[in-house]
Design a protein around this motif. Structure first.
Motif, PDB file in Angstrom:
ATOM      1  N   ILE A 172     -26.009 -24.922 -23.270  1.00  8.08           N
ATOM      2  CA  ILE A 172     -25.480 -23.618 -23.068  1.00  8.08           C
ATOM      3  C   ILE A 172     -26.348 -22.330 -23.573  1.00  8.08           C
ATOM      4  CG2 ILE A 172     -23.373 -22.652 -23.751  1.00  8.08           C
ATOM      5  CD1 ILE A 172     -22.159 -25.365 -24.363  1.00  8.08           C
ATOM      6  N   THR A 173     -26.512 -21.257 -22.878  1.00 10.58           N
ATOM      7  CA  THR A 173     -27.324 -20.346 -23.119  1.00 10.58           C
ATOM      8  C   THR A 173     -26.545 -19.012 -22.723  1.00 10.58           C
ATOM      9  OG1 THR A 173     -28.507 -20.254 -21.174  1.00 10.58           O
ATOM     10  CG2 THR A 173     -29.625 -21.071 -23.028  1.00 10.58           C
ATOM     11  N   LEU A 174     -26.263 -17.131 -23.202  1.00 11.35           N
ATOM     12  CA  LEU A 174     -25.422 -17.225 -22.465  1.00 11.35           C
ATOM     13  C   LEU A 174     -26.086 -16.751 -20.846  1.00 11.35           C
ATOM     14  CD1 LEU A 174     -26.431 -13.959 -25.058  1.00 11.35           C
ATOM     15  CD2 LEU A 174     -23.874 -14.982 -25.348  1.00 11.35           C
ATOM     16  N   ASP A 175     -27.411 -17.085 -20.429  1.00 11.23           N
ATOM     17  CA  ASP A 175     -27.105 -16.751 -19.520  1.00 11.23           C
ATOM     18  C   ASP A 175     -26.751 -17.587 -18.591  1.00 11.23           C
ATOM     19  OD1 ASP A 175     -28.973 -15.304 -19.426  1.00 11.23           O
ATOM     20  OD2 ASP A 175     -30.924 -15.333 -19.806  1.00 11.23           O
ATOM     21  N   THR A 176     -26.759 -19.495 -18.886  1.00  2.95           N
ATOM     22  CA  THR A 176     -26.150 -20.604 -18.026  1.00  2.95           C
ATOM     23  C   THR A 176     -24.298 -20.295 -18.481  1.00  2.95           C
ATOM     24  OG1 THR A 176     -26.203 -21.088 -19.847  1.00  2.95           O
ATOM     25  CG2 THR A 176     -28.256 -21.559 -18.525  1.00  2.95           C
TER      26      THR A 176
ATOM     27  N   ALA B 207     -15.955 -18.194 -15.386  1.00  2.00           N
ATOM     28  CA  ALA B 207     -14.869 -18.208 -14.727  1.00  2.00           C
ATOM     29  C   ALA B 207     -13.237 -18.621 -15.639  1.00  2.00           C
ATOM     30  CB  ALA B 207     -14.891 -19.082 -13.283  1.00  2.00           C
ATOM     31  N   GLU B 208     -12.149 -17.957 -14.449  1.00  2.00           N
ATOM     32  CA  GLU B 208     -11.096 -18.705 -15.500  1.00  2.00           C
ATOM     33  C   GLU B 208     -11.295 -20.320 -15.508  1.00  2.00           C
ATOM     34  OE1 GLU B 208      -6.039 -17.419 -15.781  1.00  2.00           O
ATOM     35  OE2 GLU B 208      -7.625 -17.058 -13.848  1.00  2.00           O
ATOM     36  N   GLY B 209     -10.454 -20.617 -16.376  1.00  2.00           N
ATOM     37  CA  GLY B 209     -10.698 -22.086 -16.868  1.00  2.00           C
ATOM     38  C   GLY B 209     -11.878 -22.379 -17.404  1.00  2.00           C
ATOM     39  N   ASP B 210     -12.829 -21.834 -17.606  1.00  2.00           N
ATOM     40  CA  ASP B 210     -14.152 -22.153 -18.135  1.00  2.00           C
ATOM     41  C   ASP B 210     -14.168 -22.207 -18.946  1.00  2.00           C
ATOM     42  OD1 ASP B 210     -15.436 -22.955 -15.785  1.00  2.00           O
ATOM     43  OD2 ASP B 210     -16.771 -21.167 -15.567  1.00  2.00           O
ATOM     44  N   LEU B 211     -14.669 -23.612 -19.986  1.00  2.00           N
ATOM     45  CA  LEU B 211     -15.192 -23.147 -21.735  1.00  2.00           C
ATOM     46  C   LEU B 211     -16.526 -22.609 -22.216  1.00  2.00           C
ATOM     47  CD1 LEU B 211     -14.062 -27.277 -22.236  1.00  2.00           C
ATOM     48  CD2 LEU B 211     -12.442 -24.828 -22.946  1.00  2.00           C
ATOM     49  N   VAL B 212     -15.968 -21.356 -23.144  1.00  2.00           N
ATOM     50  CA  VAL B 212     -17.134 -20.770 -23.984  1.00  2.00           C
ATOM     51  C   VAL B 212     -17.226 -21.287 -25.750  1.00  2.00           C
ATOM     52  CG1 VAL B 212     -17.631 -19.485 -21.908  1.00  2.00           C
ATOM     53  CG2 VAL B 212     -15.792 -18.809 -23.689  1.00  2.00           C
ATOM     54  N   PRO B 213     -18.378 -21.391 -25.869  1.00  7.55           N
ATOM     55  CA  PRO B 213     -18.624 -21.122 -27.307  1.00  7.55           C
ATOM     56  C   PRO B 213     -18.235 -19.929 -28.407  1.00  7.55           C
ATOM     57  CG  PRO B 213     -20.435 -21.573 -26.590  1.00  7.55           C
ATOM     58  CD  PRO B 213     -19.629 -21.558 -25.573  1.00  7.55           C
TER      59      PRO B 213
ATOM     60  N   GLN C 246     -15.413 -24.255 -28.581  1.00  7.90           N
ATOM     61  CA  GLN C 246     -14.810 -24.464 -27.859  1.00  7.90           C
ATOM     62  C   GLN C 246     -13.776 -23.050 -27.239  1.00  7.90           C
ATOM     63  OE1 GLN C 246     -16.917 -24.788 -24.907  1.00  7.90           O
ATOM     64  NE2 GLN C 246     -18.660 -25.895 -25.478  1.00  7.90           N
ATOM     65  N   LYS C 247     -13.848 -22.202 -26.413  1.00  7.61           N
ATOM     66  CA  LYS C 247     -12.870 -21.592 -26.245  1.00  7.61           C
ATOM     67  C   LYS C 247     -12.733 -21.978 -24.107  1.00  7.61           C
ATOM     68  CE  LYS C 247     -11.953 -19.464 -30.577  1.00  7.61           C
ATOM     69  NZ  LYS C 247     -11.044 -18.185 -31.360  1.00  7.61           N
ATOM     70  N   LYS C 248     -10.654 -21.504 -24.017  1.00 10.31           N
ATOM     71  CA  LYS C 248     -10.775 -21.638 -22.805  1.00 10.31           C
ATOM     72  C   LYS C 248     -10.457 -20.119 -21.786  1.00 10.31           C
ATOM     73  CE  LYS C 248      -8.313 -24.990 -19.911  1.00 10.31           C
ATOM     74  NZ  LYS C 248      -7.157 -25.502 -19.659  1.00 10.31           N
ATOM     75  N   ILE C 249     -11.540 -20.270 -20.853  1.00 12.44           N
ATOM     76  CA  ILE C 249     -11.348 -18.886 -20.542  1.00 12.44           C
ATOM     77  C   ILE C 249     -10.266 -18.515 -19.982  1.00 12.44           C
ATOM     78  CG2 ILE C 249     -12.055 -17.094 -18.853  1.00 12.44           C
ATOM     79  CD1 ILE C 249     -14.831 -17.229 -20.149  1.00 12.44           C
ATOM     80  N   LEU C 250      -9.347 -17.223 -19.682  1.00  8.86           N
ATOM     81  CA  LEU C 250      -7.595 -17.345 -19.013  1.00  8.86           C
ATOM     82  C   LEU C 250      -8.337 -15.788 -18.505  1.00  8.86           C
ATOM     83  CD1 LEU C 250      -5.469 -18.076 -20.902  1.00  8.86           C
ATOM     84  CD2 LEU C 250      -6.293 -19.801 -19.616  1.00  8.86           C
TER      85      LEU C 250
ATOM     86  N   TYR D 129     -22.876 -20.080 -32.003  1.00  8.24           N
ATOM     87  CA  TYR D 129     -22.972 -21.046 -32.728  1.00  8.24           C
ATOM     88  C   TYR D 129     -22.140 -20.714 -34.411  1.00  8.24           C
ATOM     89  CZ  TYR D 129     -27.335 -22.292 -30.058  1.00  8.24           C
ATOM     90  OH  TYR D 129     -28.551 -22.943 -29.607  1.00  8.24           O
ATOM     91  N   PRO D 130     -22.262 -21.815 -34.593  1.00  4.42           N
ATOM     92  CA  PRO D 130     -21.450 -21.700 -35.882  1.00  4.42           C
ATOM     93  C   PRO D 130     -21.851 -20.881 -37.447  1.00  4.42           C
ATOM     94  CG  PRO D 130     -21.659 -24.086 -35.400  1.00  4.42           C
ATOM     95  CD  PRO D 130     -22.545 -23.614 -34.348  1.00  4.42           C
ATOM     96  N   PRO D 131     -21.143 -19.917 -37.808  1.00  2.00           N
ATOM     97  CA  PRO D 131     -21.614 -19.129 -38.653  1.00  2.00           C
ATOM     98  C   PRO D 131     -22.538 -19.233 -39.369  1.00  2.00           C
ATOM     99  CG  PRO D 131     -18.875 -19.335 -38.790  1.00  2.00           C
ATOM    100  CD  PRO D 131     -19.515 -20.351 -38.062  1.00  2.00           C
ATOM    101  N   GLU D 132     -22.742 -20.319 -39.718  1.00  5.77           N
ATOM    102  CA  GLU D 132     -23.819 -21.000 -40.824  1.00  5.77           C
ATOM    103  C   GLU D 132     -24.915 -20.908 -40.393  1.00  5.77           C
ATOM    104  OE1 GLU D 132     -22.050 -25.126 -40.143  1.00  5.77           O
ATOM    105  OE2 GLU D 132     -21.204 -22.360 -40.039  1.00  5.77           O
TER     106      GLU D 132
END
Length: 212
Positions: free
Chosen positions: A48-52, A56-62, A67-71, A162-165
């Motif tokens: 996963i990168t910012l460019d990839t 879209a609605e329903g996609d998961l992003v970190p 991971q969080k679902k886009i609404l 990425y995780p905060p650490e």
């Protein structure tokens, strides 16, 4: 009919003419099982990168490694994001994927701005350095950079995935450069001193974030 596997999420979408019977659509999908399997296998090993990112609605992003679902929510007001268990993108009625992506990048930038000042403040005293300025930008080949003379640090926007650490590791790495310009033995001794587990964090960053 048209079938697509989204690289960012592994989601499978079939486009078919209106009114086509569902059994024909199902038969079409079954006929493509081998191809779908190949694409999903490729997706599992992609990073996963910012460019990839799929936006879209329903996609998961970190977001900070979670991971969080886009609404989507349509309105005629300002574009904003509400962050809970999911990411709710408040978009204008005419907005498309481009506006959604721009809003998401703006959100990542704001998230980093919330964390970086406290991290700098926490580590400046114990490391005996002073960061005069910091900035955030998309970088293709670096996670961070340091202008030693100006005491200015730049951090890659992609660290918000990425995780905060991991953000903390990159920041401390750049702050150590205020003591030592080169990646030499002294530099790594200072890394061991200021962040004893830095090697584990570096390995995690090098592995990247898998899309599945």
């Amino acid at each position: 009919m048209y079938l697509r596997v989204y690289q960012g999420t592994g989601k499978i979408v079939v486009t078919a003419p209106a009114g086509m019977k569902i059994d024909r659509v199902e038969a079409f999908v079954r006929s493509k099982e081998d191809w779908i399997g190949q694409r999903l296998s490729q997706t599992k090993t992609s990073l996963i990168t910012l460019d990839t990112l799929g936006v879209a609605e329903g996609d998961l992003v970190p977001v900070w490694g979670v991971q969080k679902k886009i609404l989507y929510r349509r309105n005629n007001h300002n574009r904003t994001i509400s962050d809970d268990e999911s990411l709710q993108l408040n978009l204008k009625s005419q907005d498309g994927i481009g506006e959604a992506r721009s809003l998401l990048l703006k959100y990542y930038r704001s998230e980093m701005r919330k964390k970086i000042p406290d991290l700098i403040s926490t580590h400046e005293n114990r490391m005996d350095v002073e960061v005069a300025e910091y900035g955030i930008r998309k970088m293709k080949t670096r996670w961070g950079s340091c202008n030693i003379r100006a005491r200015r640090i730049w951090l890659n926007l992609e660290l918000a995935l990425y995780p905060p650490e991991i953000l903390e590791y990159v920041l401390i790495h750049e702050m150590v450069h205020l003591h030592e310009r080169l990646h030499n033995k002294r530099f790594y001794r200072l890394m061991d001193r200021f962040l004893p587990d830095w090697k584990n964090r570096e390995k995690q960053l090098k592995r990247g974030l898998s899309s599945c």
